[in-house]
Design an enzyme around this catalytic site. Structure first.
Site, PDB file in Angstrom:
ATOM      1  N   ARG A 101       0.870  -1.192   0.000  1.00 51.77           N
ATOM      2  CA  ARG A 101       0.000   0.000   0.000  1.00 51.77           C
ATOM      3  C   ARG A 101       0.896   1.227   0.000  1.00 51.77           C
ATOM      4  O   ARG A 101       1.698   1.416   0.915  1.00 51.77           O
ATOM      5  CB  ARG A 101      -0.917   0.015   1.226  1.00 51.77           C
ATOM      6  CG  ARG A 101      -1.595   1.355   1.443  1.00 51.77           C
ATOM      7  CD  ARG A 101      -2.709   1.316   2.457  1.00 51.77           C
ATOM      8  NE  ARG A 101      -3.842   0.612   1.925  1.00 51.77           N
ATOM      9  CZ  ARG A 101      -5.067   0.637   2.469  1.00 51.77           C
ATOM     10  NH1 ARG A 101      -5.281   1.332   3.566  1.00 51.77           N
ATOM     11  NH2 ARG A 101      -6.066  -0.022   1.919  1.00 51.77           N
ATOM     12  N   HIS A 128      -7.338   1.071  -6.404  1.00 51.73           N
ATOM     13  CA  HIS A 128      -7.495   0.168  -5.241  1.00 51.73           C
ATOM     14  C   HIS A 128      -8.099  -1.147  -5.764  1.00 51.73           C
ATOM     15  O   HIS A 128      -9.232  -1.521  -5.458  1.00 51.73           O
ATOM     16  CB  HIS A 128      -8.423   0.830  -4.216  1.00 51.73           C
ATOM     17  CG  HIS A 128      -8.378   0.213  -2.849  1.00 51.73           C
ATOM     18  ND1 HIS A 128      -7.573  -0.861  -2.531  1.00 51.73           N
ATOM     19  CD2 HIS A 128      -9.048   0.527  -1.701  1.00 51.73           C
ATOM     20  CE1 HIS A 128      -7.747  -1.176  -1.261  1.00 51.73           C
ATOM     21  NE2 HIS A 128      -8.633  -0.355  -0.729  1.00 51.73           N
ATOM     22  N   GLN A 131      -9.774  -3.936  -3.515  1.00 50.89           N
ATOM     23  CA  GLN A 131     -11.104  -3.553  -3.034  1.00 50.89           C
ATOM     24  C   GLN A 131     -12.157  -3.849  -4.103  1.00 50.89           C
ATOM     25  O   GLN A 131     -13.273  -4.300  -3.798  1.00 50.89           O
ATOM     26  CB  GLN A 131     -11.121  -2.061  -2.684  1.00 50.89           C
ATOM     27  CG  GLN A 131     -12.459  -1.577  -2.163  1.00 50.89           C
ATOM     28  CD  GLN A 131     -12.777  -2.124  -0.783  1.00 50.89           C
ATOM     29  OE1 GLN A 131     -11.959  -2.007   0.120  1.00 50.89           O
ATOM     30  NE2 GLN A 131     -13.954  -2.718  -0.617  1.00 50.89           N
ATOM     31  N   ASP A 224     -17.241   7.030  -1.429  1.00 58.49           N
ATOM     32  CA  ASP A 224     -16.022   6.846  -0.633  1.00 58.49           C
ATOM     33  C   ASP A 224     -15.716   8.195  -0.002  1.00 58.49           C
ATOM     34  O   ASP A 224     -16.322   9.218  -0.376  1.00 58.49           O
ATOM     35  CB  ASP A 224     -14.879   6.385  -1.566  1.00 58.49           C
ATOM     36  CG  ASP A 224     -13.577   6.107  -0.817  1.00 58.49           C
ATOM     37  OD1 ASP A 224     -13.618   5.857   0.404  1.00 58.49           O
ATOM     38  OD2 ASP A 224     -12.505   6.150  -1.465  1.00 58.49           O
ATOM     39  N   CYS A 264     -16.260   1.352   0.578  1.00 54.03           N
ATOM     40  CA  CYS A 264     -15.102   0.500   0.926  1.00 54.03           C
ATOM     41  C   CYS A 264     -14.718   0.630   2.388  1.00 54.03           C
ATOM     42  O   CYS A 264     -14.044  -0.243   2.920  1.00 54.03           O
ATOM     43  CB  CYS A 264     -13.926   0.829   0.019  1.00 54.03           C
ATOM     44  SG  CYS A 264     -13.195   2.456   0.288  1.00 54.03           S
ATOM     45  N   ARG A 292     -13.224  -8.812   1.283  1.00 48.44           N
ATOM     46  CA  ARG A 292     -11.794  -8.539   1.048  1.00 48.44           C
ATOM     47  C   ARG A 292     -10.992  -9.823   1.286  1.00 48.44           C
ATOM     48  O   ARG A 292     -10.076 -10.138   0.527  1.00 48.44           O
ATOM     49  CB  ARG A 292     -11.297  -7.438   2.001  1.00 48.44           C
ATOM     50  CG  ARG A 292     -11.872  -6.050   1.769  1.00 48.44           C
ATOM     51  CD  ARG A 292     -11.422  -5.468   0.450  1.00 48.44           C
ATOM     52  NE  ARG A 292      -9.982  -5.399   0.335  1.00 48.44           N
ATOM     53  CZ  ARG A 292      -9.214  -4.400   0.822  1.00 48.44           C
ATOM     54  NH1 ARG A 292      -9.783  -3.374   1.431  1.00 48.44           N
ATOM     55  NH2 ARG A 292      -7.905  -4.392   0.664  1.00 48.44           N
TER      56      ARG A 292
END
Ligand code: CP
Ligand code: NVA
Length: 307
Positions: A101, A128, A131, A224, A264, A292
């Site tokens: 990440r 991402h 996700q 988000d 998310c 996930r």
């Protein structure tokens, strides 16, 4: 050649479906495959904070028979002290995969270049993709299909989540709508890549600045945070700009009656989404968070054994 997962369109539509099918199997039979038996180690590196990604990779690697090595950049030589490619040359001698990440997508590309073990993007400023595998799995669980569904993402169109929806949704044959203020539109190159993918898959890509128009008749509504990690200095400006894009029950009422709501997480309740929507009957956020685990396990099995 080693396959990596740096952006959503690193997978073809058939490969994306194969991984989602595998995730369904792994969700039913959680400890059925152990490609990391040994145990082999997977390095999971964080330049930014995380709850879900950290836990789901750590648990998923252990479920697959392996041992997760969680590394914070602050306590390592990455992050200005050593290049991503030099770090990868060392890690590949000892670990079976690298999960990272980070900020710039270019760092992940450098990490993956010439590396002999799979590199997985656990979130960058641009994308991402892990996700999105979880989101697609969740949508398919609740709707039975992906191709032909209309999904609307509202908020920061230039964010990692928006841009991953563009690519992953287009690969899946979905009709992807992005609603954002004009100055927060997605990157033009990502939109153009998504349009080319959609043309091949039977999906489509549309950009909106009017939130009401963007959710009309949608099967899935997604939002988000307006303030992604790294953008904290812009918080006041963003809150002032994004107000009209808040997902509340009036906006949800314009989508299909049975439209799903996804986020998310983590959520800034009261900003990008109201509590009645995120806690309401159309919200599938807890399934999405659990998925996930299953989606990333499927991705790792696929990269390690099938790619
Ligand atoms: N959705 C997600 O990636 O959450 P974390 O930041 O907690 O990992
Ligand atoms: N767009 C958010 C996602 C967090 C999981 C961020 O980058 O902070």
């Amino acid at each position: 050649m080693t396959r990596h997962f740096l952006r959503d369109d690193d997978l073809s539509q058939a490969e994306q479906l194969e991984i989602l099918d595998l995730a369904v199997d792994l969700k039913k039979h959680r400890y059925s495959v152990t490609p990391l038996a040994g145990p082999q180690t997977v390095a999971v590196i964080f330049d930014k904070s995380s709850t879900r990604t950290r836990v789901s990779f750590a648990v998923g690697i252990a479920d697959l028979g392996g041992s997760p090595l969680i590394i914070s950049t602050a306590n390592s030589q990455l992050g200005g002290k050593e290049t991503p490619s030099d770090t990868a040359r060392v890690l590949e001698r000892m670990v079976s995969a690298i999960v990272w990440r980070t900020y710039a997508q270019s760092g992940l590309e450098e990490m993956a270049l010439g590396t002999t073990v799979p590199v997985i993007n656990a979130l960058s400023d641009e994308f991402h993709p892990c996700q999105l595998l979880a989101d697609l799995l969740t949508i398919r669980e609740h709707r039975g299909t992906l191709a032909g569904l209309t999904v609307t993402f509202l908020g920061d169109g230039a964010s990692n989540m928006s841009q991953s929806y563009l690519l992953a949704g287009a690969v899946a044959g979905m009709h992807v709508r992005i609603a954002s203020p004009l100055e927060y539109a997605p990157d033009a190159a990502v939109v153009s890549d998504a349009r080319a993918l959609a043309e091949a898959s039977g999906g489509s890509v549309s950009l909106y600045t009017d939130p009401a128009e963007s959710v009309a008749g949608a099967d899935v509504v997604v939002t988000d945070t307006w303030v992604s990690m790294g953008k904290e200095d812009e918080k006041a400006d963003r809150i002032a700009t994004f107000g009209a894009f808040r997902v509340d029950s009036d906006l949800m009422a314009l989508a299909k009656d049975d439209a799903l709501f996804l986020h998310c997480l983590p959520a800034d309740r009261g900003y990008e989404v109201t509590a009645d929507v995120i806690d309401g009957g159309q919200s599938v956020i807890w399934d999405e968070a659990e998925n996930r685990l299953h989606a990333q396990k499927a991705l790792m099995v696929w990269l390690l054994e099938r790619a």
